[in-house]
Design an enzyme around this catalytic site. Sequence first.
Site, PDB file in Angstrom:
ATOM      1  N   ASN A   1     109.821 -28.304 -23.860  1.00 30.72           N
ATOM      2  CA  ASN A   1     111.080 -27.885 -23.044  1.00 30.72           C
ATOM      3  C   ASN A   1     111.802 -29.436 -22.759  1.00 30.72           C
ATOM      4  O   ASN A   1     112.872 -29.368 -23.003  1.00 30.72           O
ATOM      5  CB  ASN A   1     110.834 -27.280 -21.849  1.00 30.72           C
ATOM      6  CG  ASN A   1     110.499 -25.493 -22.256  1.00 30.72           C
ATOM      7  OD1 ASN A   1     111.658 -25.013 -22.657  1.00 30.72           O
ATOM      8  ND2 ASN A   1     109.381 -25.151 -21.788  1.00 30.72           N
TER       9      ASN A   1
ATOM     10  N   ARG B   1      96.985 -33.619  -2.034  1.00 30.17           N
ATOM     11  CA  ARG B   1      98.486 -33.226  -2.455  1.00 30.17           C
ATOM     12  C   ARG B   1      99.660 -34.036  -2.044  1.00 30.17           C
ATOM     13  O   ARG B   1     100.301 -34.408  -2.723  1.00 30.17           O
ATOM     14  CB  ARG B   1      98.505 -31.753  -2.193  1.00 30.17           C
ATOM     15  CG  ARG B   1      97.827 -30.979  -3.064  1.00 30.17           C
ATOM     16  CD  ARG B   1      98.053 -29.408  -2.930  1.00 30.17           C
ATOM     17  NE  ARG B   1      97.196 -28.519  -3.615  1.00 30.17           N
ATOM     18  CZ  ARG B   1      97.336 -28.561  -4.943  1.00 30.17           C
ATOM     19  NH1 ARG B   1      98.056 -29.064  -5.793  1.00 30.17           N
ATOM     20  NH2 ARG B   1      96.587 -27.712  -5.418  1.00 30.17           N
TER      21      ARG B   1
ATOM     22  N   MET C   1     102.265 -28.825 -14.068  1.00 30.40           N
ATOM     23  CA  MET C   1     101.493 -28.007 -13.760  1.00 30.40           C
ATOM     24  C   MET C   1     100.769 -28.302 -12.421  1.00 30.40           C
ATOM     25  O   MET C   1      99.401 -28.332 -12.451  1.00 30.40           O
ATOM     26  CB  MET C   1     100.500 -27.630 -15.000  1.00 30.40           C
ATOM     27  CG  MET C   1     100.816 -26.972 -16.334  1.00 30.40           C
ATOM     28  SD  MET C   1     101.878 -25.653 -16.118  1.00 30.40           S
ATOM     29  CE  MET C   1     100.851 -24.432 -16.335  1.00 30.40           C
TER      30      MET C   1
ATOM     31  N   HIS D   1     109.802 -20.995 -15.820  1.00 27.41           N
ATOM     32  CA  HIS D   1     108.383 -20.256 -15.764  1.00 27.41           C
ATOM     33  C   HIS D   1     108.479 -19.222 -16.779  1.00 27.41           C
ATOM     34  O   HIS D   1     109.477 -18.670 -17.104  1.00 27.41           O
ATOM     35  CB  HIS D   1     108.561 -19.649 -14.388  1.00 27.41           C
ATOM     36  CG  HIS D   1     107.143 -18.787 -14.072  1.00 27.41           C
ATOM     37  ND1 HIS D   1     105.879 -19.383 -13.845  1.00 27.41           N
ATOM     38  CD2 HIS D   1     106.755 -17.467 -14.247  1.00 27.41           C
ATOM     39  CE1 HIS D   1     105.064 -18.652 -13.795  1.00 27.41           C
ATOM     40  NE2 HIS D   1     105.530 -17.464 -13.976  1.00 27.41           N
TER      41      HIS D   1
HETATM   42  C1  GAR Z   1     106.328 -23.478 -21.153  1.00 31.92           C
HETATM   43  O1  GAR Z   1     105.998 -22.218 -21.375  1.00 31.92           O
HETATM   44  C2  GAR Z   1     106.601 -23.301 -19.541  1.00 31.92           C
HETATM   45  O2  GAR Z   1     107.467 -22.391 -19.170  1.00 31.92           O
HETATM   46  C3  GAR Z   1     105.287 -23.339 -18.660  1.00 31.92           C
HETATM   47  O3  GAR Z   1     104.367 -24.039 -19.545  1.00 31.92           O
HETATM   48  C4  GAR Z   1     104.864 -24.212 -20.798  1.00 31.92           C
HETATM   49  C5  GAR Z   1     105.283 -25.583 -21.098  1.00 31.92           C
HETATM   50  O4  GAR Z   1     105.394 -25.993 -22.405  1.00 31.92           O
HETATM   51  N1  GAR Z   1     105.411 -23.613 -17.498  1.00 31.92           N
HETATM   52  C6  GAR Z   1     104.581 -22.899 -16.508  1.00 31.92           C
HETATM   53  O5  GAR Z   1     103.530 -22.077 -16.805  1.00 31.92           O
HETATM   54  C7  GAR Z   1     104.901 -23.280 -15.170  1.00 31.92           C
HETATM   55  N2  GAR Z   1     104.235 -22.558 -14.224  1.00 31.92           N
HETATM   56  P1  GAR Z   1     105.963 -27.650 -22.836  1.00 31.92           P
HETATM   57  O6  GAR Z   1     105.171 -28.517 -22.275  1.00 31.92           O
HETATM   58  O7  GAR Z   1     105.891 -27.238 -24.289  1.00 31.92           O
HETATM   59  O8  GAR Z   1     107.191 -27.463 -22.401  1.00 31.92           O
END
Ligand code: GAR
Length: 196
Positions: free
Chosen positions: A14, A73, A98, A117
């Site tokens: 992304n 945190r 994450m 998300h």
């Molecule tokens: C994506 O699908 C995003 O929507 C998800 O992690 C993936 C990251 O992919 N995000 C979550 O689950 C957040 N809670 P990427 O590193 O290739 O962008």
Amino acid sequence: MKSIVILISGGGSNMSAIVRAAQAQRWEARWGARVSAVISNKADAGGLVFAREHGIATAVVDHRAFSEQPQPREAFDAALMTKIDRHQPSLVVLAGFMRILTPGFVAHYEGRLINIHPSLLPAFPGLHTHQRALDAGCRFAGATVHRVTAELDHGPILAQAVVPVLPHDTADTLAARVLTQEHRIYPEAVAALLQT
Ligand code: GAR
């Protein structure tokens, strides 16, 4: 200059989609906006390589380094904020980042913090969204871009994309179909915010 800081934990597809859109659509010339940094909580996040190859500053704040602190945190988020704020961001973009963020972090970037998300929120906040959508018998799945508030995977919705769930889908095939749409709606949502 409108500075964009992107936070990642993994492959960063992304983030790459946003960087490519910024270049292809000339965000800097049109809106004075550019991706000024990509920051990860994991040193081996694949997306860091892409960012460096595209001349973008990178940084790593490893959350494990704070595990012995009384408030791990809060300590991690404070270190992260220090790295982010060097770039004076107009927008902080969570792209597969994450980590659960503290209320203090969210408040600090109020109005400037967005997330993507992989579900049609408010359905399926949290993890394992695609398997949960399959288990529930959903006919449609998708992704949501939203403003980040103190409650996990909530906050005003900025954009959504819907995909069909096909008969022989697994969590992986559904995730891949959703991800393709994420790469379309996230750059669009960021571009829309830059113009407001
Ligand atoms: C994506 O699908 C995003 O929507 C998800 O992690 C993936 C990251 O992919 N995000 C979550 O689950 C957040 N809670 P990427 O590193 O290739 O962008």
